[in-house]
Motif scaffolding. Structure first.
Motif, PDB file in Angstrom:
ATOM      1  N   UNK A  35       0.853  -1.187   0.000  1.00 21.48           N
ATOM      2  CA  UNK A  35       0.000   0.000   0.000  1.00 21.48           C
ATOM      3  C   UNK A  35       0.892   1.241   0.000  1.00 21.48           C
ATOM      4  N   UNK A  36       0.603   2.168  -0.886  1.00 19.24           N
ATOM      5  CA  UNK A  36       1.287   3.462  -0.876  1.00 19.24           C
ATOM      6  C   UNK A  36       0.357   4.478  -0.230  1.00 19.24           C
ATOM      7  N   UNK A  37       0.873   5.190   0.773  1.00 19.52           N
ATOM      8  CA  UNK A  37       0.143   6.301   1.382  1.00 19.52           C
ATOM      9  C   UNK A  37       0.810   7.587   0.913  1.00 19.52           C
ATOM     10  N   UNK A  38       0.045   8.418   0.246  1.00 22.66           N
ATOM     11  CA  UNK A  38       0.551   9.716  -0.192  1.00 22.66           C
ATOM     12  C   UNK A  38      -0.460  10.778   0.208  1.00 22.66           C
ATOM     13  N   UNK A  39      -0.126  11.555   1.275  1.00 18.12           N
ATOM     14  CA  UNK A  39      -1.059  12.583   1.761  1.00 18.12           C
ATOM     15  C   UNK A  39      -1.309  13.714   0.761  1.00 18.12           C
ATOM     16  N   UNK A  40      -0.376  13.937  -0.164  1.00 16.88           N
ATOM     17  CA  UNK A  40      -0.507  15.013  -1.142  1.00 16.88           C
ATOM     18  C   UNK A  40      -0.949  14.429  -2.485  1.00 16.88           C
ATOM     19  N   UNK A  57      -4.681   7.987   0.737  1.00 18.59           N
ATOM     20  CA  UNK A  57      -4.224   9.279   1.224  1.00 18.59           C
ATOM     21  C   UNK A  57      -3.799   9.314   2.675  1.00 18.59           C
ATOM     22  N   UNK A  58      -4.099   8.258   3.460  1.00 19.53           N
ATOM     23  CA  UNK A  58      -3.707   8.283   4.869  1.00 19.53           C
ATOM     24  C   UNK A  58      -3.587   6.866   5.433  1.00 19.53           C
ATOM     25  N   UNK A  59      -3.032   6.772   6.638  1.00 18.22           N
ATOM     26  CA  UNK A  59      -2.800   5.463   7.257  1.00 18.22           C
ATOM     27  C   UNK A  59      -4.092   4.734   7.611  1.00 18.22           C
ATOM     28  N   UNK A  60      -5.148   5.465   7.949  1.00 19.23           N
ATOM     29  CA  UNK A  60      -6.429   4.812   8.258  1.00 19.23           C
ATOM     30  C   UNK A  60      -6.904   4.027   7.044  1.00 19.23           C
ATOM     31  N   UNK A  61      -6.861   4.663   5.884  1.00 15.43           N
ATOM     32  CA  UNK A  61      -7.303   3.994   4.651  1.00 15.43           C
ATOM     33  C   UNK A  61      -6.382   2.835   4.274  1.00 15.43           C
ATOM     34  N   UNK A  86       0.736   9.254  14.054  1.00 20.08           N
ATOM     35  CA  UNK A  86      -0.399   8.378  13.770  1.00 20.08           C
ATOM     36  C   UNK A  86       0.037   6.914  13.707  1.00 20.08           C
ATOM     37  N   UNK A  87       1.173   6.651  13.077  1.00 21.18           N
ATOM     38  CA  UNK A  87       1.672   5.273  12.982  1.00 21.18           C
ATOM     39  C   UNK A  87       1.992   4.715  14.370  1.00 21.18           C
ATOM     40  N   UNK A  88       2.605   5.517  15.209  1.00 25.37           N
ATOM     41  CA  UNK A  88       2.955   5.070  16.559  1.00 25.37           C
ATOM     42  C   UNK A  88       1.724   4.774  17.406  1.00 25.37           C
ATOM     43  N   UNK A  89       0.630   5.461  17.135  1.00 27.41           N
ATOM     44  CA  UNK A  89      -0.612   5.231  17.883  1.00 27.41           C
ATOM     45  C   UNK A  89      -1.349   3.984  17.395  1.00 27.41           C
ATOM     46  N   UNK A  90      -0.952   3.461  16.244  1.00 29.02           N
ATOM     47  CA  UNK A  90      -1.636   2.311  15.657  1.00 29.02           C
ATOM     48  C   UNK A  90      -1.043   0.986  16.095  1.00 29.02           C
ATOM     49  N   UNK A  91      -1.373  -0.060  15.318  1.00 29.09           N
ATOM     50  CA  UNK A  91      -1.011  -1.430  15.683  1.00 29.09           C
ATOM     51  C   UNK A  91       0.144  -2.006  14.872  1.00 29.09           C
ATOM     52  N   UNK A  92       0.832  -1.211  14.070  1.00 28.16           N
ATOM     53  CA  UNK A  92       1.820  -1.780  13.156  1.00 28.16           C
ATOM     54  C   UNK A  92       2.896  -2.582  13.875  1.00 28.16           C
TER      55      UNK A  92
END
Length: 161
Positions: A35-40, A57-61, A86-92
């Motif tokens: 998955x590529x996440x690109x906010x811009x 566009x974001x880590x949630x998606x 955001x990544x640190x708050x998640x489960x990765x």
């Protein structure tokens, strides 16, 4: 290890770049869901790509879960603090950012500015990948993926067997 045990592996690459393109291309062949996440969204002109699985566009998606390795492929982007927070708050399973090992990464200051505790900042790996003298995007991607595979398999990732 059978293919069924590898199937949940996911690589989330944040930020479109030559390293990201190579990471996605190689990851698919190595059994990762990519998955590529690109906010811009202006940086994704010309999609879809011939490699990788999805672009969001974001880590949630991106659907980050405990099988996910998150790699930021650019350490110059202004969004690194927010994305890493955001990544640190998640489960990765694993989080890393490319960069020169001789200098403290700009992500450290960005995360401190956001009030992220030092023990959380320390969870962000940098440098990432095996030390093979990588210079090009594909070489960096190869080193990163080799390091991730070694980490997943509990191996040192060098010439020690």
């Amino acid at each position: 290890m059978g293919d069924s045990e590898l199937s949940p592996r996911k690589l989330v690459v944040v930020f479109e770049s030559p390293v990201a393109a190579a990471l996605q291309r190689f990851a698919v062949d190595l059994g990762y869901h990519s998955v590529l996440v690109e906010p811009d969204p202006t940086r994704l002109a010309g999609t879809p790509r011939a490699h990788g699985d999805i672009f969001v566009g974001d880590l949630v998606a991106a659907g980050v879960d405990e099988y996910t390795d998150v790699v930021l492929s650019d350490h110059h982007r202004p969004e690194i603090g927010a994305v890493l927070e955001e990544a640190l708050a998640g489960k990765s399973r694993w989080i890393g950012i490319v960069g020169n090992p001789r200098h403290e990464g700009p992500h450290v200051a960005a995360l401190r500015e956001l009030g992220v505790p030092e023990e959380e900042i320390a969870r962000v790996h940098r440098p990432i990948g095996l030390n093979i003298g990588s210079r090009t995007g594909p070489e960096i991607a190869l080193a990163v993926l080799a390091g991730l595979i070694a980490d997943r398999n509990g191996r040192p990732g060098g010439f020690t067997f």
